[in-house]
Design an enzyme around this catalytic site. Structure first.
Site, mmCIF file in Angstrom:
data_model
loop_
_atom_site.group_PDB
_atom_site.id
_atom_site.type_symbol
_atom_site.label_atom_id
_atom_site.label_comp_id
_atom_site.label_asym_id
_atom_site.label_seq_id
_atom_site.Cartn_x
_atom_site.Cartn_y
_atom_site.Cartn_z
ATOM 1 N N VAL A 13 0.856 -1.180 0.000
ATOM 2 C CA VAL A 13 0.000 0.000 0.000
ATOM 3 C C VAL A 13 0.890 1.226 0.000
ATOM 4 O O VAL A 13 1.904 1.270 0.697
ATOM 5 C CB VAL A 13 -0.965 0.016 1.213
ATOM 6 C CG1 VAL A 13 -0.209 0.111 2.513
ATOM 7 C CG2 VAL A 13 -1.962 1.152 1.107
ATOM 8 N N SER A 14 0.562 2.206 -0.840
ATOM 9 C CA SER A 14 1.314 3.455 -0.847
ATOM 10 C C SER A 14 0.732 4.403 0.188
ATOM 11 O O SER A 14 -0.407 4.231 0.641
ATOM 12 C CB SER A 14 1.268 4.104 -2.232
ATOM 13 O OG SER A 14 -0.033 4.581 -2.508
ATOM 14 N N THR A 15 1.518 5.402 0.553
ATOM 15 C CA THR A 15 1.051 6.384 1.537
ATOM 16 C C THR A 15 -0.205 7.087 1.037
ATOM 17 O O THR A 15 -1.163 7.295 1.790
ATOM 18 C CB THR A 15 2.159 7.417 1.809
ATOM 19 O OG1 THR A 15 3.337 6.723 2.241
ATOM 20 C CG2 THR A 15 1.726 8.400 2.876
ATOM 21 N N GLN A 18 -3.328 4.764 1.165
ATOM 22 C CA GLN A 18 -3.801 4.551 2.526
ATOM 23 C C GLN A 18 -4.557 5.783 3.032
ATOM 24 O O GLN A 18 -5.575 5.665 3.695
ATOM 25 C CB GLN A 18 -2.625 4.251 3.447
ATOM 26 C CG GLN A 18 -3.069 3.705 4.809
ATOM 27 C CD GLN A 18 -1.907 3.061 5.544
ATOM 28 O OE1 GLN A 18 -0.811 2.999 5.032
ATOM 29 N NE2 GLN A 18 -2.151 2.585 6.729
#
Length: 550
Positions: A13-15, A18
């Site tokens: 998951v990328s920042t 998320q």
């Protein structure tokens, strides 16, 4: 008895995902664990890249670890929640799946509900990969469209150069910002334009500014490149330029756009139009002049290092007259920082071209001729490799402690929230901070585990090192100039000089790629083709990177 299928779970998951879409690593893992339990498959590992974009495979240490375990034969199937967790670019996705197929490892996507073991599954993979890439490109296009519209309305995008600062708020899509002149920096910008308009060159301007203590926006000394970028930036004359380079992330300066957006800006200019026009006329005139061409073949440009500042040394020459009146050209390697930024930063520290190149080839030959020296070098390499293991393991233990502490904090806040002792806003804010720290710690832990895995390899054999250096030496003597220069830049990482400007040591780095493409046998039919290196026999194959100093 039917064999149990060994499954590796991969989650990412990328920042941004998320924060904006609420994607959860835990939800991905729980879903895939339930899948494995339902179909009685054994989970042999969970590989999680947190806070990392899927636009490329760089920096995804857990994915690299997963592929290493696939290559080692530890996995029968790789399971993901959605295919875009593995990769967002179709070409990356297909390359990874092809790698899995090569090692007889199946790929399963839970959400799309297909596997790559069947023809229909492989077709679905191609189709869903294309859809995933289309989704990403659509998002990118929408962002570019917003930036384009801002530029056409005279508003800035991204960073601004010295001379201006950004004022206002930039909350999500509502970017009510404007550029404001910084008076002290505007004086410097005008000084640069006036110096160039008066006939001074880029290097002379950079040298004078550095002597006077000026620095760039990143607090570095001015270079010729930094001065040129300022002189060519229309923002100082009140214009907004956008899309000067297309697809910068992949093409860099090769993606230059001949027709960028150029609009009147909503910000005040620092330079008046007359001064701007004069400078641009001079820039074009100088740009049309032939560039300097140095005689001779400079093999070591960029890899030989300045003994004073450590910067890469570049080609230079001097032309003198002998007693009989004839011109004598002497060629050197000189400090690149001195040539670019002037004597306030460093000195020439020149070394003759022929002397430096001969010293390097002599050093390689002398090591081959004296086995005792090479054996001592190999022994030192192995001692350093083994000596790195304990500090790496200690650092890994510290990461594990910090990760455990963050897990405890997360559980405590969850308990407080479930007992209604803190409100949702406070709980969400604290959890966001903890998750960010956790993502960073887990990413660094994955990097360290990957590094540790490489360092615990078996000791490097003396015979391997001698064979590689022997091949390298043989190729240097047999290959034509272009290949010889390519090989030097591939194998030699750095050449250090001592305080008397003599070659002190040469750092060589061999990898599986250099061995494969340059130290193995070249096909006899294309011996003279570009990139073919004349060599007989086969170099020893190895899978680790090997760096030695001779």
């Amino acid at each position: 008895m039917e064999e149990t299928i060994r499954v590796a779970i991969y989650a990412r998951v990328s920042t941004e995902e998320q924060a904006e879409h609420g994607y959860s690593i835990d939800a991905q893992l729980d879903t895939l664990r339930s899948y494995c339990t339902l179909y009685k498959k054994q989970i042999v590992g969970e590989y999680v890249d947190r806070g990392i974009s899927g636009k490329s495979t760089e920096g995804r240490y857990e994915l690299q670890r997963l592929l290493q375990d696939v290559k080692a034969g530890l996995i029968d199937e790789v399971a993901v929640w959605k295919i875009n967790r593995l990769a967002r670019k179709n070409i990356d996705l297909l390359q990874i799946v092809e790698f899995l197929k090569k090692h007889n490892v199946a790929f399963h996507s839970f959400s799309e509900n297909f596997e790559t073991q069947t023809a229909m599954g492989r077709f679905s993979l191609h189709l869903m990969g294309a859809i995933s890439e289309l989704e990403r490109e659509t998002i990118v296009d929408n962002v570019r469209m917003g930036h384009r519209q801002r530029a056409k309305s005279g508003k800035h995008n991204g960073k601004v150069p010295i001379g201006y600062r950004v004022e206002g708020s930039a909350d999500g899509r509502n970017r009510d910002t404007k550029l404001v002149i910084i008076k002290e920096e505007a004086v410097l910008i005008r000084k640069i334009f006036e110096m160039y308009a008066s006939g001074q060159g880029l290097k002379a301007i950079a040298n004078e500014l550095n002597w006077e203590g000026y620095r760039t926006g990143t607090k570095k000394p001015f270079s010729t490149c930094a001065i040129a970028n300022l002189l060519d930036n229309p923002i100082f004359v009140g214009k907004i330029r956008y899309n000067q380079y297309q697809n910068w992330g992949e093409k860099r300066r090769r993606g230059k756009n001949d027709h960028p957006i150029l609009e009147d800006g909503q910000h005040p200019p620092i330079i008046d139009q007359n001064l701007w026009d004069k400078v641009q006329l001079l820039r074009k005139k100088k740009g049309d002049m032939p560039k300097k061409r140095f005689e001779g073949e400079y093999l070591l440009t960029g890899i030989i290092r300045c003994p004073e500042c450590g910067a890469a040394m570049t080609a230079s020459r001097t032309v003198n007259r002998s007693k009989d009146g004839t011109k004598v050209t002497r060629m050197y390697y000189s400090c690149g920082r001195f040539r670019s930024q002037g004597s306030s930063v460093c000195h020439a520290n020149s070394i003759r071209k022929a002397e430096a190149e001969k010293a390097v080839t002599d050093r390689i030959q002398s090591v081959l001729e004296q086995p005792d020296i090479l054996k001592a070098i190999v022994k030192n390499v192995n001692e350093k490799r083994s000596g790195r293991i304990k500090p790496l393991r200690d650092e890994l233990s510290r990461f594990n402690v910090r990760i455990a502490n963050l897990e405890d904090k997360r559980r405590k806040y969850l308990d407080l929230y479930e007992r209604d002792e803190i409100n949702y806003n406070l709980f969400s804010e604290r959890l966001k901070v903890i998750n960010g720290e956790m993502d960073n710690e887990l990413t660094q832990k994955a990097r360290l585990e990957l590094e540790l895995r490489g360092d615990v390899a078996e000791p490097v054999p003396y015979e391997l090192v001698r064979s590689l250096i022997k091949r390298f030496d043989e190729l240097l003597r047999k290959s034509p100039f272009e290949q010889r220069k390519t090989l030097l830049h591939l194998i030699i990482k750095k050449i250090h000089l001592d305080d008397k400007r003599r070659v002190n040591d040469v750092e060589l780095c061999f990898s599986s790629e250099t061995e494969k493409h340059f130290l193995s046998v070249a096909p006899s039919a294309v011996q003279t083709a570009e990139g073919a290196f004349p060599i007989d026999g086969k170099a020893p194959n190895f899978k680790q990177q090997l760096c030695i100093v001779i």
